[in-house]
Design an enzyme around this catalytic site. Structure first.
Site, PDB file in Angstrom:
ATOM      1  N   TYR A 159      13.619  -4.870   3.122  1.00  0.00           N
ATOM      2  CA  TYR A 159      12.561  -5.118   4.381  1.00  0.00           C
ATOM      3  C   TYR A 159      13.253  -5.297   5.500  1.00  0.00           C
ATOM      4  CZ  TYR A 159       9.982  -8.515   6.934  1.00  0.00           C
ATOM      5  OH  TYR A 159       9.497  -9.079   8.087  1.00  0.00           O
ATOM      6  N   LYS A 185      12.916  -3.356   9.265  1.00  0.00           N
ATOM      7  CA  LYS A 185      12.786  -4.046  10.441  1.00  0.00           C
ATOM      8  C   LYS A 185      13.564  -3.904  11.602  1.00  0.00           C
ATOM      9  CE  LYS A 185       9.503  -6.146  11.294  1.00  0.00           C
ATOM     10  NZ  LYS A 185       7.970  -5.852  11.700  1.00  0.00           N
ATOM     11  N   THR A 199      11.487  -9.867  13.372  1.00  0.00           N
ATOM     12  CA  THR A 199      11.730 -11.096  12.390  1.00  0.00           C
ATOM     13  C   THR A 199      13.135 -11.433  12.728  1.00  0.00           C
ATOM     14  OG1 THR A 199      12.057 -11.884  10.118  1.00  0.00           O
ATOM     15  CG2 THR A 199      11.990  -9.312  10.697  1.00  0.00           C
ATOM     16  N   ASP A 200      13.356 -12.782  12.496  1.00  0.00           N
ATOM     17  CA  ASP A 200      14.862 -13.219  12.590  1.00  0.00           C
ATOM     18  C   ASP A 200      15.463 -12.649  11.482  1.00  0.00           C
ATOM     19  OD1 ASP A 200      13.513 -14.468  10.177  1.00  0.00           O
ATOM     20  OD2 ASP A 200      14.178 -16.654  11.177  1.00  0.00           O
ATOM     21  N   GLU A 201      14.928 -12.025  10.434  1.00  0.00           N
ATOM     22  CA  GLU A 201      15.813 -11.786   9.206  1.00  0.00           C
ATOM     23  C   GLU A 201      16.706 -10.442   9.525  1.00  0.00           C
ATOM     24  OE1 GLU A 201      14.106 -11.191   5.386  1.00  0.00           O
ATOM     25  OE2 GLU A 201      12.660 -12.766   5.640  1.00  0.00           O
TER      26      GLU A 201
HETATM   27  P1  NAD Z   1       1.000  -9.172   6.190  1.00  0.00           P
HETATM   28  O1  NAD Z   1       1.857  -8.409   5.018  1.00  0.00           O
HETATM   29  O2  NAD Z   1       0.356 -10.377   5.775  1.00  0.00           O
HETATM   30  O3  NAD Z   1       0.147  -8.144   6.917  1.00  0.00           O
HETATM   31  C1  NAD Z   1       0.507  -6.837   7.143  1.00  0.00           C
HETATM   32  C2  NAD Z   1      -0.526  -5.994   7.673  1.00  0.00           C
HETATM   33  O4  NAD Z   1      -0.330  -4.537   7.860  1.00  0.00           O
HETATM   34  C3  NAD Z   1      -1.742  -5.837   6.415  1.00  0.00           C
HETATM   35  O5  NAD Z   1      -3.062  -6.077   7.087  1.00  0.00           O
HETATM   36  C4  NAD Z   1      -1.806  -4.499   6.157  1.00  0.00           C
HETATM   37  O6  NAD Z   1      -2.825  -3.907   5.512  1.00  0.00           O
HETATM   38  C5  NAD Z   1      -1.406  -3.749   7.368  1.00  0.00           C
HETATM   39  N1  NAD Z   1      -0.450  -2.575   7.102  1.00  0.00           N
HETATM   40  C6  NAD Z   1       0.622  -2.378   6.277  1.00  0.00           C
HETATM   41  N2  NAD Z   1       0.980  -0.952   6.242  1.00  0.00           N
HETATM   42  C7  NAD Z   1       0.300  -0.367   7.152  1.00  0.00           C
HETATM   43  C8  NAD Z   1       0.138   0.956   7.686  1.00  0.00           C
HETATM   44  N3  NAD Z   1       1.020   1.787   7.355  1.00  0.00           N
HETATM   45  N4  NAD Z   1      -0.470   1.164   8.799  1.00  0.00           N
HETATM   46  C9  NAD Z   1      -1.470   0.184   9.141  1.00  0.00           C
HETATM   47  N5  NAD Z   1      -1.428  -1.106   8.854  1.00  0.00           N
HETATM   48  C10 NAD Z   1      -0.638  -1.174   7.502  1.00  0.00           C
HETATM   49  O7  NAD Z   1       2.196  -9.410   7.318  1.00  0.00           O
HETATM   50  P2  NAD Z   1       2.386 -10.569   8.324  1.00  0.00           P
HETATM   51  O8  NAD Z   1       3.304 -11.731   7.411  1.00  0.00           O
HETATM   52  O9  NAD Z   1       1.230 -10.917   8.967  1.00  0.00           O
HETATM   53  O10 NAD Z   1       3.563 -10.209   9.488  1.00  0.00           O
HETATM   54  C11 NAD Z   1       2.980  -9.415  10.485  1.00  0.00           C
HETATM   55  C12 NAD Z   1       4.391  -8.863  11.103  1.00  0.00           C
HETATM   56  O11 NAD Z   1       4.995 -10.181  11.581  1.00  0.00           O
HETATM   57  C13 NAD Z   1       5.276  -7.893  10.203  1.00  0.00           C
HETATM   58  O12 NAD Z   1       5.552  -6.980  11.161  1.00  0.00           O
HETATM   59  C14 NAD Z   1       6.131  -8.875   9.932  1.00  0.00           C
HETATM   60  O13 NAD Z   1       7.562  -8.268   9.875  1.00  0.00           O
HETATM   61  C15 NAD Z   1       6.422 -10.025  11.282  1.00  0.00           C
HETATM   62  N6  NAD Z   1       6.868 -11.247  10.947  1.00  0.00           N
HETATM   63  C16 NAD Z   1       6.210 -11.777   9.893  1.00  0.00           C
HETATM   64  C17 NAD Z   1       6.703 -13.220   9.671  1.00  0.00           C
HETATM   65  C18 NAD Z   1       6.239 -14.314   8.522  1.00  0.00           C
HETATM   66  O14 NAD Z   1       6.728 -15.129   8.159  1.00  0.00           O
HETATM   67  N7  NAD Z   1       5.269 -13.638   7.982  1.00  0.00           N
HETATM   68  C19 NAD Z   1       7.832 -13.746  10.431  1.00  0.00           C
HETATM   69  C20 NAD Z   1       8.408 -12.944  11.515  1.00  0.00           C
HETATM   70  C21 NAD Z   1       7.528 -11.693  11.773  1.00  0.00           C
HETATM   71  O1  DAU Z   2      12.016 -15.205   8.254  1.00  0.00           O
HETATM   72  C1  DAU Z   2      10.871 -14.313   8.572  1.00  0.00           C
HETATM   73  C2  DAU Z   2      10.266 -13.787   7.404  1.00  0.00           C
HETATM   74  O2  DAU Z   2       9.754 -14.889   6.631  1.00  0.00           O
HETATM   75  C3  DAU Z   2       9.286 -12.436   7.656  1.00  0.00           C
HETATM   76  O3  DAU Z   2      10.160 -11.319   8.551  1.00  0.00           O
HETATM   77  C4  DAU Z   2       8.937 -12.191   6.230  1.00  0.00           C
HETATM   78  O4  DAU Z   2       7.834 -11.143   6.561  1.00  0.00           O
HETATM   79  C5  DAU Z   2       8.265 -13.424   5.426  1.00  0.00           C
HETATM   80  O5  DAU Z   2       7.747 -12.912   4.393  1.00  0.00           O
HETATM   81  C6  DAU Z   2       9.230 -14.267   5.350  1.00  0.00           C
HETATM   82  O6  DAU Z   2      10.131 -13.781   4.440  1.00  0.00           O
HETATM   83  P1  DAU Z   2      10.935 -14.876   3.462  1.00  0.00           P
HETATM   84  O7  DAU Z   2      11.561 -13.933   2.400  1.00  0.00           O
HETATM   85  O8  DAU Z   2      11.849 -15.855   4.203  1.00  0.00           O
HETATM   86  O9  DAU Z   2       9.616 -15.429   2.953  1.00  0.00           O
HETATM   87  P2  DAU Z   2       8.944 -15.987   1.439  1.00  0.00           P
HETATM   88  O10 DAU Z   2       7.683 -16.993   1.582  1.00  0.00           O
HETATM   89  O11 DAU Z   2       9.138 -14.765   0.602  1.00  0.00           O
HETATM   90  O12 DAU Z   2      10.240 -17.107   0.954  1.00  0.00           O
HETATM   91  C7  DAU Z   2      10.571 -18.073   1.581  1.00  0.00           C
HETATM   92  C8  DAU Z   2      11.818 -18.782   0.969  1.00  0.00           C
HETATM   93  O13 DAU Z   2      11.443 -19.416  -0.272  1.00  0.00           O
HETATM   94  C9  DAU Z   2      12.836 -17.933   0.565  1.00  0.00           C
HETATM   95  O14 DAU Z   2      14.184 -18.462   0.578  1.00  0.00           O
HETATM   96  C10 DAU Z   2      12.741 -17.470  -0.954  1.00  0.00           C
HETATM   97  C11 DAU Z   2      12.155 -18.708  -1.501  1.00  0.00           C
HETATM   98  N1  DAU Z   2      11.069 -18.611  -2.306  1.00  0.00           N
HETATM   99  C12 DAU Z   2       9.980 -17.685  -2.301  1.00  0.00           C
HETATM  100  C13 DAU Z   2       9.190 -17.495  -3.308  1.00  0.00           C
HETATM  101  C14 DAU Z   2       7.917 -16.365  -2.976  1.00  0.00           C
HETATM  102  C15 DAU Z   2      11.011 -19.338  -3.692  1.00  0.00           C
HETATM  103  O15 DAU Z   2      11.912 -20.107  -3.989  1.00  0.00           O
HETATM  104  N2  DAU Z   2       9.974 -19.087  -4.588  1.00  0.00           N
HETATM  105  C16 DAU Z   2       9.020 -18.080  -4.428  1.00  0.00           C
HETATM  106  O16 DAU Z   2       8.209 -17.999  -5.230  1.00  0.00           O
END
Ligand code: NAD
Ligand code: DAU
Length: 336
Positions: free
Chosen positions: A150, A154, A125-127
């Site tokens: 988190y 990562k 992730t970019d985080e």
């Molecule tokens: P998500 O939370 O929707 O899904 C995570 C999945 O992993 C779930 O199905 C959960 O059951 C499974 N899981 C959790 N712990 C586990 C374990 N110990 N063993 C096997 N399975 C397990 O997550 P997402 O948003 O789909 O993100 C997927 C990946 O992409 C993550 O690695 C996250 O860091 C990365 N990522 C997410 C975003 C985003 O915006 N959502 C952006 C960049 C990178």
């Molecule tokens: O940047 C990539 C990341 O993006 C991934 O690595 C993470 O898995 C994914 O969850 C996401 O993280 P963020 O923290 O950026 O996503 P989130 O949707 O939780 O929040 C997005 C922005 O919105 C953040 O600045 C917090 C804000 N927010 C979020 C929630 C849930 C609010 O203002 N109100 C809210 O209720």
């Protein structure tokens, strides 16, 4: 070719599994997902009977179960998406994040090595780069400076993956993507939370001043990039993936309210997230230049389609928000 996708019942993982089955007719997928609160078999209900697809309910930190699976079913590549993924939950307790994101990645790397898996893709992730000021972009060589449990977990996983390349010449690649949006995103994240709250006439909690910036990419563009990197990326390399599509959270709230015909008074400022990163922005020139990837889904179309998807799939998110989805798994899929 057989690929192991971990976390395939989650948001991005389920899109990736479906994309592979639909676009790569020679590829078999083994989905390793332990089914945490964020996993949902319903996300892949449409492919569950595909003969090229199997789900195994195994945790990535369970070395014995993983190695037994790989003994029985060797794979050519592992794409590691399994994770605890929600920043706010990690602020409550980081322990599950260390177990899955850190320990799980190391267990997978070692299992891949001992089974001769040809390539390991770590989906990051970019985080991990921390927070930016008003200017500048994260490149692949920006220092890692994670700020939440988190993102620290990562970043640790990235370092373990890169160390496997340096130490053993294991064929690994790391991708770092910006914020994804689209169908099947768990409704604790910003966009699905606001859309589903809007459909229920509930308020939208906007953290702090609402001016934190994220770079948004449609999930389909992300999974296409992941496949390109798996196929054509260079071992030991990091690839940023981003949409060049920065918005403040307040702009997103306004855009969603406009799309849904809701008044801006639905937006309610609430206390800020602890340690809230101000701005993320990705320089994705490397993947564009080297692999020819670029985003295809426009923000306006993607956001409109996403709102429509949640409007049309009320049962999916109502079961999650009411907590009855666990019972639903049991009845529909015989799990839990
Ligand atoms: P998500 O939370 O929707 O899904 C995570 C999945 O992993 C779930 O199905 C959960 O059951 C499974 N899981 C959790 N712990 C586990 C374990 N110990 N063993 C096997 N399975 C397990 O997550 P997402 O948003 O789909 O993100 C997927 C990946 O992409 C993550 O690695 C996250 O860091 C990365 N990522 C997410 C975003 C985003 O915006 N959502 C952006 C960049 C990178
Ligand atoms: O940047 C990539 C990341 O993006 C991934 O690595 C993470 O898995 C994914 O969850 C996401 O993280 P963020 O923290 O950026 O996503 P989130 O949707 O939780 O929040 C997005 C922005 O919105 C953040 O600045 C917090 C804000 N927010 C979020 C929630 C849930 C609010 O203002 N109100 C809210 O209720």
């Amino acid at each position: 070719m057989r690929v192991m996708v971990t976390g395939g019942l989650g948001f991005i993982g389920s899109h990736l599994v479906r994309w592979i089955l639909n676009h790569q007719p020679e590829v078999e997928v083994i989905n390793v997902d332990s089914l945490t609160y964020a996993g949902n078999p319903e996300n892949l209900a449409d492919v569950k009977d595909n003969p090229r697809y199997r789900w195994r309910r195994i945790s990535v930190s369970d070395s014995l179960a993983l190695n037994t699976l790989l003994d029985e079913s060797p794979v050519d590549a592992i794409m590691n998406l399994a994770a605890e993924s929600h920043v706010d939950r990690s602020i409550q307790s980081g322990v599950p994040f260390m177990e899955t994101n850190v320990l799980g990645t190391q267990v997978l790397l070692e299992a891949a090595r001992s089974h001769g898996v040809k390539r390991f893709l770590q989906v990051s992730t970019d985080e991990v780069y921390g927070s930016l000021g008003p200017d500048g972009l994260f490149s692949e060589t920006s220092p890692l400076a994670p700020n939440s449990p988190y993102s620290a977990s990562k970043a640790s996983a990235d370092l373990l993956t890169l160390a496997a390349f340096h130490t053993y010449r294991q064929d690994i690649i790391v991708t770092r993507c910006s914020n994804n949006y689209g169908p099947y995103q768990f409704p604790e994240k910003l966009i699905p939370l606001f859309v589903t709250n809007g459909l229920e006439q509930k308020p939208w909690p906007l953290y702090g001043d609402g001016l934190n910036v994220r770079d948004w990419l449609h999930v389909e563009d992300h999974v296409r990039a992941l496949w390109m990197v798996l196929q054509s990326g260079s071992p030991g390399e990091v690839y940023n993936i981003g949409g060049n599509n920065e918005h403040t959270n307040r702009e997103i709230a306004h855009a969603l309210a406009d799309l849904m015909g809701l008044p801006y008074s639905i937006i309610v400022p609430v206390a800020d997230r602890l340690g809230h990163d101000r701005r993320y922005a990705i320089d994705a020139n490397k993947i564009r230049r080297e692999l020819g990837w670029q985003p295809e889904v426009s923000w306006s179309q993607g956001l409109q389609d996403t709102v429509a998807w949640y409007r049309d799939h009320r049962g999916w998110w109502e079961r999650i928000k009411s907590g009855t989805y666990l019972q639903y798994y049991r009845n529909q899929y015989g799990v839990l």
